[in-house]
Design a protein around this motif. Structure first.
Motif, PDB file in Angstrom:
ATOM      1  N   VAL A   4       1.321  -1.100  -0.062  1.00  0.00           N
ATOM      2  CA  VAL A   4      -0.107  -0.133   0.021  1.00  0.00           C
ATOM      3  C   VAL A   4       0.876   1.440   0.405  1.00  0.00           C
ATOM      4  N   GLN A   5       1.021   1.713  -1.148  1.00  0.00           N
ATOM      5  CA  GLN A   5       1.735   2.593  -1.328  1.00  0.00           C
ATOM      6  C   GLN A   5       1.331   4.221  -0.100  1.00  0.00           C
ATOM      7  N   PRO A   6       2.448   4.606   0.383  1.00  0.00           N
ATOM      8  CA  PRO A   6       2.511   5.087   1.624  1.00  0.00           C
ATOM      9  C   PRO A   6       2.078   7.341   1.149  1.00  0.00           C
ATOM     10  N   PRO A   7       0.859   8.020   1.487  1.00  0.00           N
ATOM     11  CA  PRO A   7       0.120   8.766   1.052  1.00  0.00           C
ATOM     12  C   PRO A   7       1.299  10.224   1.744  1.00  0.00           C
ATOM     13  N   MET A   8       0.743  11.056   0.456  1.00  0.00           N
ATOM     14  CA  MET A   8       1.553  12.353   0.932  1.00  0.00           C
ATOM     15  C   MET A   8       3.337  11.916   1.037  1.00  0.00           C
ATOM     16  N   MET A   9       3.946  11.694   1.076  1.00  0.00           N
ATOM     17  CA  MET A   9       5.018  11.544   0.713  1.00  0.00           C
ATOM     18  C   MET A   9       5.403  11.597  -0.776  1.00  0.00           C
ATOM     19  N   VAL A  10       4.983  11.279  -1.526  1.00  0.00           N
ATOM     20  CA  VAL A  10       5.002  11.934  -3.204  1.00  0.00           C
ATOM     21  C   VAL A  10       4.328  12.810  -4.025  1.00  0.00           C
ATOM     22  N   HIS A  11       4.784  13.075  -5.053  1.00  0.00           N
ATOM     23  CA  HIS A  11       3.976  14.439  -5.035  1.00  0.00           C
ATOM     24  C   HIS A  11       3.440  13.692  -6.784  1.00  0.00           C
ATOM     25  N   GLY A  12       2.215  14.208  -7.220  1.00  0.00           N
ATOM     26  CA  GLY A  12       1.184  13.146  -8.452  1.00  0.00           C
ATOM     27  C   GLY A  12       0.636  11.881  -7.918  1.00  0.00           C
ATOM     28  N   GLY A  13       1.309  11.697  -6.820  1.00  0.00           N
ATOM     29  CA  GLY A  13      -0.076  10.262  -6.579  1.00  0.00           C
ATOM     30  C   GLY A  13      -1.176  10.045  -6.614  1.00  0.00           C
ATOM     31  N   ASN A  14      -2.099   9.094  -6.442  1.00  0.00           N
ATOM     32  CA  ASN A  14      -3.700   9.385  -5.995  1.00  0.00           C
ATOM     33  C   ASN A  14      -2.490   7.640  -4.941  1.00  0.00           C
ATOM     34  N   HIS A  15      -3.300   8.637  -3.921  1.00  0.00           N
ATOM     35  CA  HIS A  15      -3.185   7.590  -2.145  1.00  0.00           C
ATOM     36  C   HIS A  15      -4.687   7.246  -1.882  1.00  0.00           C
ATOM     37  N   PRO A  16      -4.923   5.925  -1.860  1.00  0.00           N
ATOM     38  CA  PRO A  16      -6.253   5.803  -1.060  1.00  0.00           C
ATOM     39  C   PRO A  16      -6.007   5.978   0.025  1.00  0.00           C
ATOM     40  N   ALA A  17      -7.684   6.610   0.817  1.00  0.00           N
ATOM     41  CA  ALA A  17      -7.592   6.730   2.110  1.00  0.00           C
ATOM     42  C   ALA A  17      -7.224   5.476   3.088  1.00  0.00           C
ATOM     43  N   ARG A  18      -7.005   4.025   2.977  1.00  0.00           N
ATOM     44  CA  ARG A  18      -6.652   3.365   3.015  1.00  0.00           C
ATOM     45  C   ARG A  18      -5.261   3.240   3.910  1.00  0.00           C
ATOM     46  N   ALA A  19      -4.563   3.255   3.022  1.00  0.00           N
ATOM     47  CA  ALA A  19      -3.377   4.197   2.848  1.00  0.00           C
ATOM     48  C   ALA A  19      -3.018   4.701   4.538  1.00  0.00           C
ATOM     49  N   MET A  20      -3.544   6.625   4.470  1.00  0.00           N
ATOM     50  CA  MET A  20      -3.575   7.001   5.580  1.00  0.00           C
ATOM     51  C   MET A  20      -4.335   6.711   7.184  1.00  0.00           C
ATOM     52  N   ARG A  21      -4.889   5.662   7.019  1.00  0.00           N
ATOM     53  CA  ARG A  21      -5.110   4.686   8.245  1.00  0.00           C
ATOM     54  C   ARG A  21      -4.469   3.893   8.148  1.00  0.00           C
ATOM     55  N   LEU A  22      -3.632   3.740   7.862  1.00  0.00           N
ATOM     56  CA  LEU A  22      -2.835   1.952   7.811  1.00  0.00           C
ATOM     57  C   LEU A  22      -1.091   2.652   8.317  1.00  0.00           C
ATOM     58  N   MET A  23      -1.011   4.302   7.736  1.00  0.00           N
ATOM     59  CA  MET A  23      -0.240   5.047   8.684  1.00  0.00           C
ATOM     60  C   MET A  23      -0.114   5.254  10.047  1.00  0.00           C
ATOM     61  N   ILE A  24      -1.173   5.827  10.067  1.00  0.00           N
ATOM     62  CA  ILE A  24      -1.965   5.789  11.456  1.00  0.00           C
ATOM     63  C   ILE A  24      -1.824   4.939  12.685  1.00  0.00           C
ATOM     64  N   SER A  25      -2.730   3.398  12.339  1.00  0.00           N
ATOM     65  CA  SER A  25      -2.171   2.300  12.627  1.00  0.00           C
ATOM     66  C   SER A  25      -0.619   2.397  13.326  1.00  0.00           C
ATOM     67  N   SER A  26      -0.019   2.389  12.470  1.00  0.00           N
ATOM     68  CA  SER A  26       1.490   1.935  12.749  1.00  0.00           C
ATOM     69  C   SER A  26       2.239   2.936  13.637  1.00  0.00           C
ATOM     70  N   LEU A  27       1.652   4.299  13.605  1.00  0.00           N
ATOM     71  CA  LEU A  27       2.376   5.543  14.381  1.00  0.00           C
ATOM     72  C   LEU A  27       1.416   5.344  15.820  1.00  0.00           C
ATOM     73  N   ALA A  28       0.558   4.422  16.219  1.00  0.00           N
ATOM     74  CA  ALA A  28      -0.267   4.785  17.218  1.00  0.00           C
ATOM     75  C   ALA A  28       0.540   2.988  17.910  1.00  0.00           C
ATOM     76  N   ARG A  29       0.854   2.138  17.138  1.00  0.00           N
ATOM     77  CA  ARG A  29       1.959   0.909  18.037  1.00  0.00           C
ATOM     78  C   ARG A  29       0.588   0.644  18.205  1.00  0.00           C
ATOM     79  N   THR A  72      -8.883   8.897  13.373  1.00  0.00           N
ATOM     80  CA  THR A  72      -8.239   9.877  14.307  1.00  0.00           C
ATOM     81  C   THR A  72      -9.585  10.612  14.715  1.00  0.00           C
ATOM     82  N   GLN A  73      -9.803  10.914  15.491  1.00  0.00           N
ATOM     83  CA  GLN A  73     -11.066  11.883  16.035  1.00  0.00           C
ATOM     84  C   GLN A  73     -10.416  12.784  16.616  1.00  0.00           C
TER      85      GLN A  73
END
Length: 309
Positions: A4-29, A72-73
């Protein structure tokens, strides 16, 4: 599974919402709950009535399904949640912060409806307090209503919040007295002793509890029996005492452990407080001498922790 490609790390990509959720999950350990100690606290309405209010704060909520990721909320200001009155029977409700992502559950439209919201699960009975299996949510409070009750009061609300990643800070201090020091002669009163067992401690601005363990090894007891109480004192907060009860008559060596968990008052946070050992020797139970000397070691283990308030 493909990457799943990481969000907001490259220009011009089409990032799925799941990428952001998985990144949050990893950061939240892998953890979920409120972000800080005072977040999303549930209280009665200012004028008690058929509802409660949820305060400011943020939270992490993990999806109930594999590889759903985390959400996140943030709540700004008090949110009012209605709590229906009871009739002839008592009722216990569970208040949760719920995420209803139509990709995984429910039929909410993210363009017109809130995906995250406070949800009251009525009449949970004796069920466990976590959110029901399969629901993406974190519990905030249990509300126990007597029969024929319309107004929710403070004693009906049980706090169920957990901090997703609570902070801790632990410090070890040691001292080795070089001179013999007996307990000050005026017994029957709390006094600081030994004088080396005193430190100025910086209290983190997020700390809500302080667990303090003081070990005094190599205490010298002589000249008769001894009965004394020892405790720690942080600022104006004193721990429960530990007793030294020795009925020997020759020179002895003893070790004492003082341990307690103290609630950190709000005005202590972000300040420097004095930590010391105190003793109260009672002569009516013995007239011996208790002293520290070369060979005595005093160790202070201080841990500040963060928990919901």
């Amino acid at each position: 599974m493909t990457l799943v490609q990481p969000p907001m790390m490259v220009h011009g990509g089409n990032h799925p919402a799941r990428a952001m959720r998985l990144m949050i999950s990893s950061l939240a350990r892998g953890r979920q709950g409120i972000a800080e100690a005072g977040d999303l606290k549930v209280r009665p309405l200012e004028a008690p009535g058929p509802g409660v209010r949820v305060g400011d704060g943020s939270a992490l909520i993990h999806g109930a399904r594999p590889w759903q990721g985390a959400y996140t909320q943030t709540n700004v200001g008090d949110a009012v949640v209605n709590v229906p009155p009871t009739g002839p029977f008592a009722r216990t409700d569970l208040l949760v912060l719920r995420i209803e992502d139509p990709e995984f559950e429910g039929e909410r439209d993210p363009r017109t409806q809130d995906i995250g919201y406070f949800h009251l699960i009525q009449d949970i009975g004796n069920k466990e307090t976590p959110a029901p299996r399969g629901m993406t949510a974190i519990p905030l409070a249990r509300i126990t209503l007597p029969r024929n009750t319309a107004a929710v009061t403070a004693e009906m609300v049980t706090d169920l919040r957990r901090i997703a990643n609570p902070r801790t800070e632990r410090t070890l201090r040691t001292v080795h007295p070089q001179d013999t020091e007996k307990v000050p002669g005026k017994h029957g009163h709390w006094v600081a002793w030994p004088k080396e067992a005193a430190w100025d401690v910086d209290v983190p601005n997020w700390a809500t509890k302080a667990t303090i363990v003081i070990t005094l090894s190599g205490l010298r007891a002589e000249a008769g029996s001894i009965y004394a109480e020892l405790r720690t004192r942080l600022g104006e907060r004193a721990s429960r005492p530990t007793v030294v009860d020795d009925d020997g008559t020759t020179t002895r060596s003893a070790a004492v452990v003082l341990a307690d968990t103290l609630t950190v008052p709000p005005d202590y946070r972000g300040t420097r407080q004095h930590l010391a050992v105190q003793i109260n020797q009672l002569d009516k139970y013995g007239d011996g001498d208790l002293s520290v000397a070369k060979g005595t070691t005093v160790t202070a283990d201080i841990e500040f922790t963060e928990s919901p308030v």
